[in-house]
Design a protein around this motif. Structure first.
Motif, PDB file in Angstrom:
ATOM      1  N   LEU A  38      -5.994   2.174 -10.359  1.00 19.07           N
ATOM      2  CA  LEU A  38      -5.570   2.022 -11.750  1.00 19.07           C
ATOM      3  C   LEU A  38      -6.755   2.174 -12.685  1.00 19.07           C
ATOM      4  CD1 LEU A  38      -3.656   1.102 -14.066  1.00 19.07           C
ATOM      5  CD2 LEU A  38      -4.170  -1.257 -13.392  1.00 19.07           C
ATOM      6  N   ARG A  39      -7.859   1.523 -12.356  1.00 14.49           N
ATOM      7  CA  ARG A  39      -9.054   1.602 -13.198  1.00 14.49           C
ATOM      8  C   ARG A  39      -9.621   3.017 -13.242  1.00 14.49           C
ATOM      9  NH1 ARG A  39     -14.223  -2.155 -11.883  1.00 14.49           N
ATOM     10  NH2 ARG A  39     -14.645  -0.523 -10.352  1.00 14.49           N
TER      11      ARG A  39
ATOM     12  N   THR B 204       4.202  -1.533  -2.936  1.00 15.97           N
ATOM     13  CA  THR B 204       5.208  -1.249  -3.963  1.00 15.97           C
ATOM     14  C   THR B 204       4.548  -0.876  -5.276  1.00 15.97           C
ATOM     15  OG1 THR B 204       6.851  -2.726  -2.957  1.00 15.97           O
ATOM     16  CG2 THR B 204       7.130  -2.221  -5.298  1.00 15.97           C
ATOM     17  N   LEU B 205       3.545  -1.648  -5.681  1.00 18.53           N
ATOM     18  CA  LEU B 205       2.864  -1.331  -6.931  1.00 18.53           C
ATOM     19  C   LEU B 205       2.201   0.043  -6.850  1.00 18.53           C
ATOM     20  CD1 LEU B 205       2.024  -2.147  -9.765  1.00 18.53           C
ATOM     21  CD2 LEU B 205       0.009  -3.239  -8.786  1.00 18.53           C
ATOM     22  N   GLN B 206       1.596   0.366  -5.707  1.00 18.38           N
ATOM     23  CA  GLN B 206       0.978   1.679  -5.550  1.00 18.38           C
ATOM     24  C   GLN B 206       2.013   2.793  -5.709  1.00 18.38           C
ATOM     25  OE1 GLN B 206      -1.884   2.888  -5.491  1.00 18.38           O
ATOM     26  NE2 GLN B 206      -1.670   4.924  -4.584  1.00 18.38           N
ATOM     27  N   SER B 207       3.188   2.613  -5.139  1.00 18.85           N
ATOM     28  CA  SER B 207       4.221   3.646  -5.231  1.00 18.85           C
ATOM     29  C   SER B 207       4.699   3.825  -6.667  1.00 18.85           C
ATOM     30  CB  SER B 207       5.405   3.296  -4.315  1.00 18.85           C
ATOM     31  OG  SER B 207       6.107   2.155  -4.781  1.00 18.85           O
ATOM     32  N   VAL B 208       4.697   2.740  -7.441  1.00 22.48           N
ATOM     33  CA  VAL B 208       5.106   2.829  -8.845  1.00 22.48           C
ATOM     34  C   VAL B 208       4.000   3.476  -9.680  1.00 22.48           C
ATOM     35  CG1 VAL B 208       5.697   1.477 -10.898  1.00 22.48           C
ATOM     36  CG2 VAL B 208       6.713   0.905  -8.691  1.00 22.48           C
ATOM     37  N   LEU B 209       2.755   3.060  -9.465  1.00 15.12           N
ATOM     38  CA  LEU B 209       1.649   3.620 -10.237  1.00 15.12           C
ATOM     39  C   LEU B 209       1.437   5.102  -9.930  1.00 15.12           C
ATOM     40  CD1 LEU B 209      -1.015   0.760 -10.007  1.00 15.12           C
ATOM     41  CD2 LEU B 209       0.189   1.517 -12.066  1.00 15.12           C
ATOM     42  N   SER B 210       1.764   5.520  -8.714  1.00 16.31           N
ATOM     43  CA  SER B 210       1.603   6.929  -8.349  1.00 16.31           C
ATOM     44  C   SER B 210       2.834   7.756  -8.700  1.00 16.31           C
ATOM     45  CB  SER B 210       1.315   7.052  -6.849  1.00 16.31           C
ATOM     46  OG  SER B 210       2.405   6.562  -6.086  1.00 16.31           O
TER      47      SER B 210
END
Length: 217
Positions: free
Chosen positions: A122-123, A178-184
Motif C-alpha cells: 500500500l505504501r 483478503t485485504l491484499q486481494s481488495v487492494l490489488s
C-alpha cells in the motif's frame, strides 16, 4: 564480524553483503520496516525460517548495528526488535529490489506474503490524489497485527504498526490475504464486505478512496 564468513573484499557492496547478505537477513529487516516486533511476531510472519536461524540472524543484525533490542515497560515487559536509524536507511534498497523483482522475465511472484508485505505494498504503490484530496485516519487490524494509516489532503503520510492515537475515521478488520486481494483489485470491496471477509466501521467512502489510490498491477 569475527568468526563470521566474509567475502574479504575492500568493496562497499561486498561489505554490505557481509552484513545483510545471509539468507533471511533482509526479510527480517523487511518485517521491521513498519515498526518494532517481538520474536514470536517475526516467527509468525516468516513461517519458513527455523527458530535457531531467526535467533542467529537477529544476533548478526544487532551485532553490525542494523537493529537493536528494546524491552517494553511493565506490564508488557516483553523484548522487541527495531531498526536503528542506520538500518532504516536500507529503505531505498528495498524499493530498488521491489521494482527489479517485479520486472523478472522468468520467475513469477509466488508463495506466501505477510501482513506487513500488504501494508508495505500500500505504501509503495499509493498514488497521491492532489486533484481529489481527502483526509482520513485508518485503523487496520489484520489477524494479530494492528496498523495505523493516515492520508492527509490526498497524500499518504503514515503507514506504521501500532494503535491509532485518538479516534479513527475508519476501523477496518480483515485478514491480510483478503485485504491484499481488495487492494490489488482482484476482489471487489463490496464482495469482501458481503461475505464477511472484511468489516468496515466508519467512513466507507474513505475506504473506497484508499483502494482507488492503489492502481491495479
Amino acid at each position: 564480524m569475527t568468526g563470521k564468513r566474509t567475502y574479504g573484499q575492500a568493496c562497499p557492496i561486498a561489505h554490505a553483503l557481509d552484513m545483510i547478505g545471509e539468507r533471511w537477513a533482509l526479510l527480517v529487516v523487511r518485517e521491521l520496516r513498519l515498526g518494532p516486533r517481538r520474536y514470536a511476531d517475526l516467527q509468525a510472519a516468516l513461517p519458513g525460517i527455523g527458530p535457531s536461524v531467526l535467533a542467529q540472524r537477529l544476533r548478526d543484525l544487532e551485532a553490525v548495528g542494523v537493529l537493536r533490542r528494546r524491552t517494553l515497560p511493565p506490564p508488557a515487559a516483553s523484548r522487541t526488535y527495531e531498526l536503528t536509524e542506520w538500518g532504516a536507511e536500507l529503505e531505498p534498497v528495498f524499493a530498488a529490489l521491489r521494482t527489479w523483482g517485479m520486472r523478472s522475465p522468468v520467475v513469477p511472484l509466488s508463495g506466501e506474503i505477510s501482513a506487513d508485505t500488504v501494508l508495505l505494498g500500500l505504501r509503495a504503490f499509493f498514488v497521491p490524489q492532489p486533484d481529489a484530496p481527502w483526509t482520513a485516519t485508518y485503523r487496520i487490524a489484520l489477524e494479530r497485527d494492528v496498523y495505523r494509516v493516515e492520508v492527509r489532503d490526498g497524500e499518504l503520510v503514515a503507514v506504521a504498526r501500532g494503535e491509532v492515537s485518538g479516534p479513527a475515521d475508519v476501523r477496518l478488520d480483515s485478514d491480510h490475504l483478503t485485504l491484499q486481494s481488495v487492494l490489488s483489485h482482484e476482489r471487489p470491496l463490496a464482495a469482501a464486505i458481503e461475505d464477511g471477509g472484511l468489516t468496515v466501521t466508519g467512513d466507507l467512502e474513505a475506504v473506497r478512496r484508499l483502494i482507488g489510490a492503489v492502481p491495479p498491477r
